[in-house]
Motif scaffolding. Sequence first.
Motif, PDB file in Angstrom:
ATOM      1  N   PRO A   1       0.752  -1.214  -0.092  1.00 40.96           N
ATOM      2  CA  PRO A   1       0.044   0.115   0.040  1.00 40.96           C
ATOM      3  C   PRO A   1       0.808   1.336  -0.124  1.00 40.96           C
ATOM      4  CG  PRO A   1       0.024  -1.121   2.314  1.00 40.96           C
ATOM      5  CD  PRO A   1       0.762  -1.924   1.227  1.00 40.96           C
ATOM      6  N   TYR A   2       0.359   2.220  -0.731  1.00 39.63           N
ATOM      7  CA  TYR A   2       1.178   3.398  -0.815  1.00 39.63           C
ATOM      8  C   TYR A   2       0.003   4.592  -0.803  1.00 39.63           C
ATOM      9  CZ  TYR A   2       3.821   7.541  -2.374  1.00 39.63           C
ATOM     10  OH  TYR A   2       4.333   8.714  -2.510  1.00 39.63           O
ATOM     11  N   ARG A   3       0.242   5.724  -0.171  1.00 41.07           N
ATOM     12  CA  ARG A   3      -0.939   6.555   0.042  1.00 41.07           C
ATOM     13  C   ARG A   3      -2.009   6.666  -1.026  1.00 41.07           C
ATOM     14  NH1 ARG A   3       0.658  12.256   2.332  1.00 41.07           N
ATOM     15  NH2 ARG A   3      -1.299  12.896   3.494  1.00 41.07           N
TER      16      ARG A   3
ATOM     17  N   GLY B   1     -11.644   3.887   5.530  1.00 44.63           N
ATOM     18  CA  GLY B   1     -11.694   3.045   6.760  1.00 44.63           C
ATOM     19  C   GLY B   1     -11.060   1.762   6.964  1.00 44.63           C
ATOM     20  N   GLY B   2     -11.240   1.121   5.835  1.00 45.87           N
ATOM     21  CA  GLY B   2     -10.365  -0.223   5.901  1.00 45.87           C
ATOM     22  C   GLY B   2     -10.909  -1.273   6.660  1.00 45.87           C
ATOM     23  N   SER B   3     -10.954  -2.740   6.034  1.00 45.39           N
ATOM     24  CA  SER B   3     -11.473  -3.777   6.775  1.00 45.39           C
ATOM     25  C   SER B   3     -10.501  -4.404   7.732  1.00 45.39           C
ATOM     26  CB  SER B   3     -12.121  -4.786   5.735  1.00 45.39           C
ATOM     27  OG  SER B   3     -13.098  -4.333   4.916  1.00 45.39           O
ATOM     28  N   PRO B   4     -11.013  -4.968   8.818  1.00 45.23           N
ATOM     29  CA  PRO B   4     -12.178  -4.926   9.350  1.00 45.23           C
ATOM     30  C   PRO B   4     -12.652  -3.793   9.930  1.00 45.23           C
ATOM     31  CG  PRO B   4     -10.823  -5.957  10.751  1.00 45.23           C
ATOM     32  CD  PRO B   4      -9.948  -5.780   9.498  1.00 45.23           C
ATOM     33  N   LEU B   5     -14.069  -3.692   9.903  1.00 37.63           N
ATOM     34  CA  LEU B   5     -14.694  -2.003  10.588  1.00 37.63           C
ATOM     35  C   LEU B   5     -14.753  -2.390  12.011  1.00 37.63           C
ATOM     36  CD1 LEU B   5     -16.930  -1.238   7.511  1.00 37.63           C
ATOM     37  CD2 LEU B   5     -14.873  -0.074   8.072  1.00 37.63           C
TER      38      LEU B   5
ATOM     39  N   HIS C   1      -4.012  -2.996  23.240  1.00 36.31           N
ATOM     40  CA  HIS C   1      -4.932  -3.999  22.784  1.00 36.31           C
ATOM     41  C   HIS C   1      -4.702  -4.254  21.294  1.00 36.31           C
ATOM     42  CE1 HIS C   1      -7.644  -5.136  26.431  1.00 36.31           C
ATOM     43  NE2 HIS C   1      -7.185  -3.987  26.478  1.00 36.31           N
ATOM     44  N   ASP C   2      -5.128  -5.206  20.811  1.00 35.23           N
ATOM     45  CA  ASP C   2      -4.781  -5.603  19.442  1.00 35.23           C
ATOM     46  C   ASP C   2      -5.494  -4.435  18.597  1.00 35.23           C
ATOM     47  OD1 ASP C   2      -3.324  -7.655  19.687  1.00 35.23           O
ATOM     48  OD2 ASP C   2      -4.931  -9.405  19.315  1.00 35.23           O
ATOM     49  N   GLY C   3      -5.023  -4.053  17.719  1.00 32.52           N
ATOM     50  CA  GLY C   3      -5.691  -2.886  16.749  1.00 32.52           C
ATOM     51  C   GLY C   3      -5.292  -3.196  15.459  1.00 32.52           C
ATOM     52  N   ILE C   4      -5.905  -2.274  14.424  1.00 35.68           N
ATOM     53  CA  ILE C   4      -5.376  -2.302  13.042  1.00 35.68           C
ATOM     54  C   ILE C   4      -4.364  -1.267  12.886  1.00 35.68           C
ATOM     55  CG2 ILE C   4      -6.291  -2.267  10.673  1.00 35.68           C
ATOM     56  CD1 ILE C   4      -7.266  -4.608  12.366  1.00 35.68           C
ATOM     57  N   ALA C   5      -3.526  -1.455  12.047  1.00 35.83           N
ATOM     58  CA  ALA C   5      -2.562  -0.285  11.724  1.00 35.83           C
ATOM     59  C   ALA C   5      -3.072   0.861  11.229  1.00 35.83           C
ATOM     60  CB  ALA C   5      -1.473  -1.005  10.907  1.00 35.83           C
ATOM     61  N   THR C   6      -2.234   2.028  11.459  1.00 39.23           N
ATOM     62  CA  THR C   6      -2.854   3.257  10.788  1.00 39.23           C
ATOM     63  C   THR C   6      -2.625   3.123   9.183  1.00 39.23           C
ATOM     64  OG1 THR C   6      -2.083   4.476  12.771  1.00 39.23           O
ATOM     65  CG2 THR C   6      -2.219   5.675  10.934  1.00 39.23           C
ATOM     66  N   VAL C   7      -3.879   2.986   8.676  1.00 36.51           N
ATOM     67  CA  VAL C   7      -3.851   2.717   7.288  1.00 36.51           C
ATOM     68  C   VAL C   7      -5.297   3.190   6.780  1.00 36.51           C
ATOM     69  CG1 VAL C   7      -2.183   0.684   6.893  1.00 36.51           C
ATOM     70  CG2 VAL C   7      -4.445   0.315   7.488  1.00 36.51           C
ATOM     71  N   ALA C   8      -5.454   3.407   5.507  1.00 36.49           N
ATOM     72  CA  ALA C   8      -6.621   3.655   5.049  1.00 36.49           C
ATOM     73  C   ALA C   8      -7.642   4.670   5.538  1.00 36.49           C
ATOM     74  CB  ALA C   8      -7.492   2.078   5.030  1.00 36.49           C
ATOM     75  N   SER C   9      -6.864   5.722   5.793  1.00 35.91           N
ATOM     76  CA  SER C   9      -7.461   6.842   6.689  1.00 35.91           C
ATOM     77  C   SER C   9      -8.561   6.453   7.397  1.00 35.91           C
ATOM     78  CB  SER C   9      -8.032   7.732   5.346  1.00 35.91           C
ATOM     79  OG  SER C   9      -7.188   8.100   4.469  1.00 35.91           O
ATOM     80  N   ARG C  10      -8.336   5.645   8.366  1.00 38.38           N
ATOM     81  CA  ARG C  10      -9.089   4.908   9.319  1.00 38.38           C
ATOM     82  C   ARG C  10      -9.332   5.649  10.621  1.00 38.38           C
ATOM     83  NH1 ARG C  10      -8.577   0.350  12.215  1.00 38.38           N
ATOM     84  NH2 ARG C  10     -10.200  -0.605  11.326  1.00 38.38           N
ATOM     85  N   SER C  11      -7.936   6.171  11.194  1.00 37.47           N
ATOM     86  CA  SER C  11      -7.690   6.290  12.492  1.00 37.47           C
ATOM     87  C   SER C  11      -8.808   7.129  13.235  1.00 37.47           C
ATOM     88  CB  SER C  11      -6.274   6.826  12.802  1.00 37.47           C
ATOM     89  OG  SER C  11      -5.298   5.909  12.265  1.00 37.47           O
TER      90      SER C  11
END
Length: 670
Positions: free
Chosen positions: A275-277, A374-378, A435-445
């Motif tokens: 992934p790239y911006r 947002g990026g899956s999983p939501l 806690h487990d979380g999704i990385a900072t990707v997909a303009s989701r934070s």
Amino acid sequence: YAGPRPVLARARVRHVGDAVAIVVADSAMRALDASERVEIVYRELPAASEISRAKAEDVPALWNDAPNNVALEWAHGEAAAVEAAFAAAAHRVRMDLRMTRLAPTALEPRAAIGAWDEAAQTYTLIASTQGVSVVRKILAEAVFKVPPETIRVRTFDVGGGFGMKVQAYPEYAAVLYAARKIGRPVRWCATRLESFAADTHGRDGLLSGELALDANGRFLALRAGTQVGVGAYVSTYAAIVATNNTKNCLSSVYAIPAIHVDVEIVLTNASPLGPYRGAGRPEAIYLVERLIDEAARITGIDRIELRRRNMIPPAAMPYQAPSGQIYDSGEFEAVLQKALDLSDWSGFAARRNESRERGLLRGIGVCCFLEVAGGSPLTEMAELRFGSDGSIELRTGSQAMGQGQLTTLPLILARQLGLDPDSIRVLQGDSSIVHDGIATVASRSTMMVGGAIVRAADQALDKGRKLAADLLEASPADIEYSAGRFHVVGTDRAVTFADLAKEAGALDTVATFVSPEMSFPNGCHVCEVEIDPATGEVMVVGYTGVDDVGEIIHPVIVEGQVHGGVAQALGQVMGEAVVYSDEGQLLTSSFMDYAMPRADTMPHMRLGHHVVPCTTNPLGVKGAGESGVSGALPAAANAIIHALSERGVTQLDMPMSPSAIWEALRSARR
């Protein structure tokens, strides 16, 4: 097919930068000296670093289980409906476009420190990542085959990532293995040459598109096809980037009744794609917006009017797109009009005449776009820990790397609780405490972590009311909260968060936010350029962007994100490109060869906002991190083509460098 990526290549090296040995010494210079004594015997094989070459019959497969070097064939949409629409169309427009391969070139190269604790039988990795949980999961499950709790991953400050630092890289596993082997911590830092050769790259695709229109210029159907050069190995998110992310954005802001897309992921002798911006989204927007400008040229319909006729109206929300997404909100024509007014679109003709008097070509380009962010999983988690001194720890699995999370996230929580943001401390970047979380990707934070923060704050307030009721000997229904204090209605009896937190853990809360749908940031960007026909040099002389990112938490940070995305898009349009030789050698391995944008490349930007709150999260926010790329890439390309069209040039691929432009003008003269 996705062949396993080894920590160190053994029988076969599949791209320049594929590591074959690790040398450990007590200084970097000694390790470098020792590495020169490593002797490796190579048998040269035909190379295929370009997509078209990789599919040639005389090129051996990179992997035996992927004949013709095709890793995946994937399709989405109603092919029959699209075919019927094209058969009935009054106008058909087709374009084939090149999406160049890019090097993310973060300011800070990748680096890692590996350590082994013999007594605890645990590994510790310190690395510059976009999220510790993903890296730990891959290292534990896929590499070392150990329980996740035996690997601790820590990330401190991150000097840029852009999607590239979300991966678990071979070097991380290598330093951990070496640390255990020698019983001492091992540290490594990439050189810029290693970054160009071994970091995941971005983009790299051959795009084809066909747009069907009726006699009035209404869009009937879109047929898209992409071939994506995934590199020698399929990285963690590459398949999602190449398939869903592109598919999701093809409808954009337009009512296109039928869409069909074919994707072919091709293995090449190049660094793995990642992934790239924008991560697949700009590819879709670029294809659609270039097709619309071409359709305007062929039909004679004004390009702004053509866009207006086909925009999804606000009354259609929620709108079911052919991609399967349900747009919850958007006022696309209003955004377009704001951008036209802010850019002084109507005054362009006079500015073009003034440029002609100076011997320059002038063009203006527009891009209307919608992203799926947002990026899956939501789903996302946030944890709050309350201190007896009135402080609050906010723990999250996301990772700050330039987006201003350390400012924005405390601001969200402070607003929810009516507290001073300075009383809130963000903890992230340590897999042992978050806690487990999704990385900072997909303009989701902001959307996902922010949603989890709201949920956690609400739950903490519910706990606080019950605890305060017990302490104050009142009914929970009689407890009101304001600015850190719980008080009994109609009395002066009150307790604070700090008072309640003296009972250890009483208020601590872990909350999960699950979004019913993505968010759909959208906008309209306008780019204006001047071109010197004698040299092909492009100057961006005007730039306007109007974005709908929903509710805006921190305006300065939002606009900074737009600036950064625009810079990276202009860099790609006007020069950035990773190039390999026919033999597979990397030719763009330094900033002497790779044309990064500079400060004088960037124009003054006029930015505006059109706020339509998102309905799929409690903050009403939409992603803002990648809109600059999606808006600028087509707007800049369309502006350059518009300028060159005066001299008969109506098609040009990226990078639209001075030499490419000069040659296109020369060919048009011939």
